[in-house]
Design an enzyme around this catalytic site. Structure first.
Site, PDB file in Angstrom:
ATOM      1  N   CYS A  47       0.835  -1.212   0.000  1.00  0.00           N
ATOM      2  CA  CYS A  47       0.000   0.000   0.000  1.00  0.00           C
ATOM      3  C   CYS A  47       0.863   1.253   0.000  1.00  0.00           C
ATOM      4  CB  CYS A  47      -0.924  -0.002   1.219  1.00  0.00           C
ATOM      5  SG  CYS A  47      -1.951   1.486   1.270  1.00  0.00           S
ATOM      6  N   ARG A 105      -0.081   4.509   2.903  1.00  0.00           N
ATOM      7  CA  ARG A 105       0.018   4.242   4.330  1.00  0.00           C
ATOM      8  C   ARG A 105       0.248   5.468   5.212  1.00  0.00           C
ATOM      9  NH1 ARG A 105       4.261  -0.498   4.553  1.00  0.00           N
ATOM     10  NH2 ARG A 105       4.583  -0.089   2.333  1.00  0.00           N
ATOM     11  N   TRP A 116      -9.148   5.946  -0.470  1.00  0.00           N
ATOM     12  CA  TRP A 116      -9.548   6.623  -1.709  1.00  0.00           C
ATOM     13  C   TRP A 116      -8.608   6.191  -2.823  1.00  0.00           C
ATOM     14  CZ3 TRP A 116      -8.476   9.410   2.830  1.00  0.00           C
ATOM     15  CH2 TRP A 116      -7.168   9.875   2.944  1.00  0.00           C
ATOM     16  N   GLU A 173      -4.978   4.158 -10.687  1.00  0.00           N
ATOM     17  CA  GLU A 173      -5.700   2.880 -10.565  1.00  0.00           C
ATOM     18  C   GLU A 173      -6.876   2.861 -11.542  1.00  0.00           C
ATOM     19  OE1 GLU A 173      -6.141   3.300  -6.003  1.00  0.00           O
ATOM     20  OE2 GLU A 173      -6.064   1.144  -6.395  1.00  0.00           O
TER      21      GLU A 173
HETATM   22  N1  ARG Z   1      -7.047  -1.060  -7.710  1.00  0.00           N
HETATM   23  C1  ARG Z   1      -8.362  -1.318  -7.191  1.00  0.00           C
HETATM   24  C2  ARG Z   1      -9.420  -0.706  -8.117  1.00  0.00           C
HETATM   25  O1  ARG Z   1      -9.079  -0.080  -9.058  1.00  0.00           O
HETATM   26  C3  ARG Z   1      -8.540  -0.755  -5.787  1.00  0.00           C
HETATM   27  C4  ARG Z   1      -7.572  -1.279  -4.748  1.00  0.00           C
HETATM   28  C5  ARG Z   1      -7.545  -0.450  -3.486  1.00  0.00           C
HETATM   29  N2  ARG Z   1      -7.132   0.889  -3.775  1.00  0.00           N
HETATM   30  C6  ARG Z   1      -7.133   1.920  -2.913  1.00  0.00           C
HETATM   31  N3  ARG Z   1      -6.765   3.085  -3.332  1.00  0.00           N
HETATM   32  N4  ARG Z   1      -7.475   1.737  -1.648  1.00  0.00           N
HETATM   33  O2  ARG Z   1     -10.606  -0.806  -7.866  1.00  0.00           O
END
Ligand code: ARG
Length: 391
Positions: free
Chosen positions: A87, A90, A259, A264
Site C-alpha cells: 500500500c 500508508r 480513496w 488505478e
Molecule cells: N485497484 C483497485 C481498483 O481499481 C482498488 C484497490 C484499493 N485501492 C485503494 N486506493 N485503496 O478498484
C-alpha cells in the site's frame, strides 16, 4: 532466512548440511499465541492493564480464540494498514475508522453493514478511511463471507460473439449472480449486487442501494468530446476479499476502503487491454497516428485519459490523489517511520504507479524487504487458480 526444502534443491546440488538447523515448525495455535503476545506487547497497546495480555493469552490457549475489544481491533487494523507492504497510501494509517459489525450474523444484516460502510466512507465525496469488521467464524468453523471482490464492482456481460460489455474482470461474478436471478440494465457500468454467504442460509445477493453509490462522470478539461465516451467510475474502492489478521485472530469478513490513486482508474481500469481498453478509442478521438507503437500513441492517450480522471473527480468534489502526490506522501511517511525507529517493509512493484513511474520519488530507491509474515496485516485469501501477483 531463505529456506529451501531438500526435495526442491536443483538436481546435482549438495543437500544442505545437517548442521544447519531448520526453523522450528510451530503449530497453528502456537503461531497465533506468538502473534497475540507480539500484538499485546506493541507500544500502541501499552496503556492496557497487564492483566489484559495475561487473560487473552490464557483464553486463546484454552479455547483457541478470544474476544478482542473494539479498541484493540481498531488499533490492530491501523497496524495492519501500516504493515501492508503493497500500500502506497500508508501515510494516513492513523486516520482509519472502525465499524464494528461483529453482531451482523445474518446475510441481510451483513448487507446492511456494507451499505453503512459505503455511507460512512463516501461521506459525500470527502472520503474517510474505514474498515468494517464482520463476524468471526462460528464455533463449528462455518464462516461469514462477502464473496464480491469489492463492495462496488461493475458487471461484465459476455456476449454471444465473444465480446464483453462492461468490466471483463467480473464476467464470472456477473454470470454467477445472473444464474441466481439478477438482471442488470445492460450498460457498461451496471453496479453488481454484493454476494454474501453465511451459515444456515442459502448464498444470497443484495442489490447495492443507489443512494450509497457515489459515481463520477468522466470528462476532460480541454476536450468536450471526452464526456461523450460515457465513462464513469465509482468514488470508493472498498476491498472486500481480504482477511484482517490481528493478534492471532483472523477476521474473514472485513471490507476496507480509503480513496483512489488516479492511475488505478486511469492507467489500469480504463486502460488495461483486459479491462475497459479505452486507449485506442481515446487515441482515435485525439487524431493520433496509431500505425505503429513508435508514435507513442498509447502513452499520449494514457496521459489525456488520466488528466480526465483527475479533473473529473476534483470537479465532482470526490477525493482522489494523483500518483506524484501519493509518492511524495509515501516517501515522507517512510522518513517519519524511520524517525520513530520503525522499518517500512515495502513491495517496490506495488507502490510504484503504472505510468510515469520514474517521475516519482518511489521509483528511485530501495525499501526494506516486504515481509509477508508480519502481523497485524491484511492478507489475501488463498484462491485456487488465481495469479498471486495480479489477483
Ligand atoms: N485497484 C483497485 C481498483 O481499481 C482498488 C484497490 C484499493 N485501492 C485503494 N486506493 N485503496 O478498484
Amino acid at each position: 532466512m531463505d529456506f529451501v526444502r531438500q526435495d526442491e534443491l536443483p538436481i546435482g546440488s549438495t543437500p544442505a548440511s545437517p548442521l544447519v538447523s531448520s526453523p522450528p515448525v510451530l503449530t497453528d495455535l502456537q503461531r497465533r499465541e506468538l502473534e497475540c503476545v507480539e500484538f499485546f506487547d506493541s507500544p500502541e497497546l501499552s496503556h492496557l492493564p497487564t492483566s489484559r495480555r495475561r487473560d487473552v493469552l490464557r483464553e486463546l490457549h484454552r479455547t483457541g480464540t478470544y474476544r478482542q475489544t473494539a479498541e484493540e481491533i481498531l488499533i490492530g487494523a491501523k497496524l495492519a494498514w501500516r504493515n501492508h507492504a503493497r500500500c502506497v497510501g500508508r501515510a494516513h494509517w492513523r486516520t482509519l475508522k472502525l465499524l464494528d459489525a461483529r453482531g451482523a450474523v445474518t446475510a441481510a444484516a451483513l448487507a446492511e453493514a456494507c451499505w453503512e460502510h459505503l455511507r460512512v466512507s463516501t461521506n459525500g465525496g470527502a472520503l474517510q478511511s474505514v474498515v468494517t469488521v464482520g463476524p468471526l467464524p462460528r464455533e463449528d468453523g462455518q464462516e461469514y463471507r462477502i464473496l464480491s471482490p469489492q463492495l462496488i464492482r461493475y458487471a461484465g456481460y459476455l456476449r454471444d460473439d465473444g465480446t464483453i460489455l462492461g468490466d471483463p474482470w467480473h464476467v464470472d461474478l456477473t454470470a454467477q449472480v445472473t444464474a441466481m436471478g439478477w438482471k442488470g440494465a445492460g450498460t457498461p457500468f451496471d453496479v453488481l449486487p454484493v454476494l454474501i454467504s453465511v451459515p444456515d442460509e442459502p448464498l444470497q445477493y443484495f442489490d447495492v442501494p443507489t443512494d450509497v453509490v457515489l459515481e463520477v462522470d468522466i470528462e476532460h478539461p480541454d476536450y468536450p468530446w471526452f464526456a461523450d465516451l460515457g465513462l464513469k467510475w465509482h468514488a470508493v474502492p472498498a476491498v472486500a476479499d481480504m482477511d484482517l489478521d490481528i493478534g492471532g485472530i483472523r477476521y474473514p469478513c472485513t471490507p476496507f476502503s480509503g480513496w483512489y490513486v488516479s492511475t488505478e482508474v486511469g492507467a489500469r481500469n480504463f486502460s488495461d487491454t483486459d479491462r475497459y481498453n479505452m486507449l485506442p478509442t481515446v487515441a482515435q478521438h485525439l487524431g493520433l497516428d496509431m500505425s505503429t507503437d513508435r508514435t507513442l500513441w498509447k502513452d499520449r492517450a494514457l496521459v489525456e485519459l488520466n488528466r480526465a480522471v483527475i479533473h473529473s473527480y476534483r470537479k465532482a468534489g470526490v477525493i482522489m490523489v494523483d500518483h506524484h502526490t501519493v509518492a511524495k506522501q509515501f516517501i515522507d511517511h517512510i522518513a517519519r517511520e524511520d524517525k520513530a525507529g520503525r522499518t517500512c517493509p515495502t513491495d517496490w512493484s506495488w507502490v510504484n504507479p503504472p505510468m510515469s513511474s520514474s517521475l516519482t520519488p518511489t521509483f528511485h530507491r530501495l525499501y526494506d524487504e516486504p515481509d509477508l509474515d508480519i502481523r497485524p496485516n491484511f492478507v489475501t485469501k488463498a484462491k485456487k487458480g488465481v495469479c498471486p501477483i495480479t489477483g
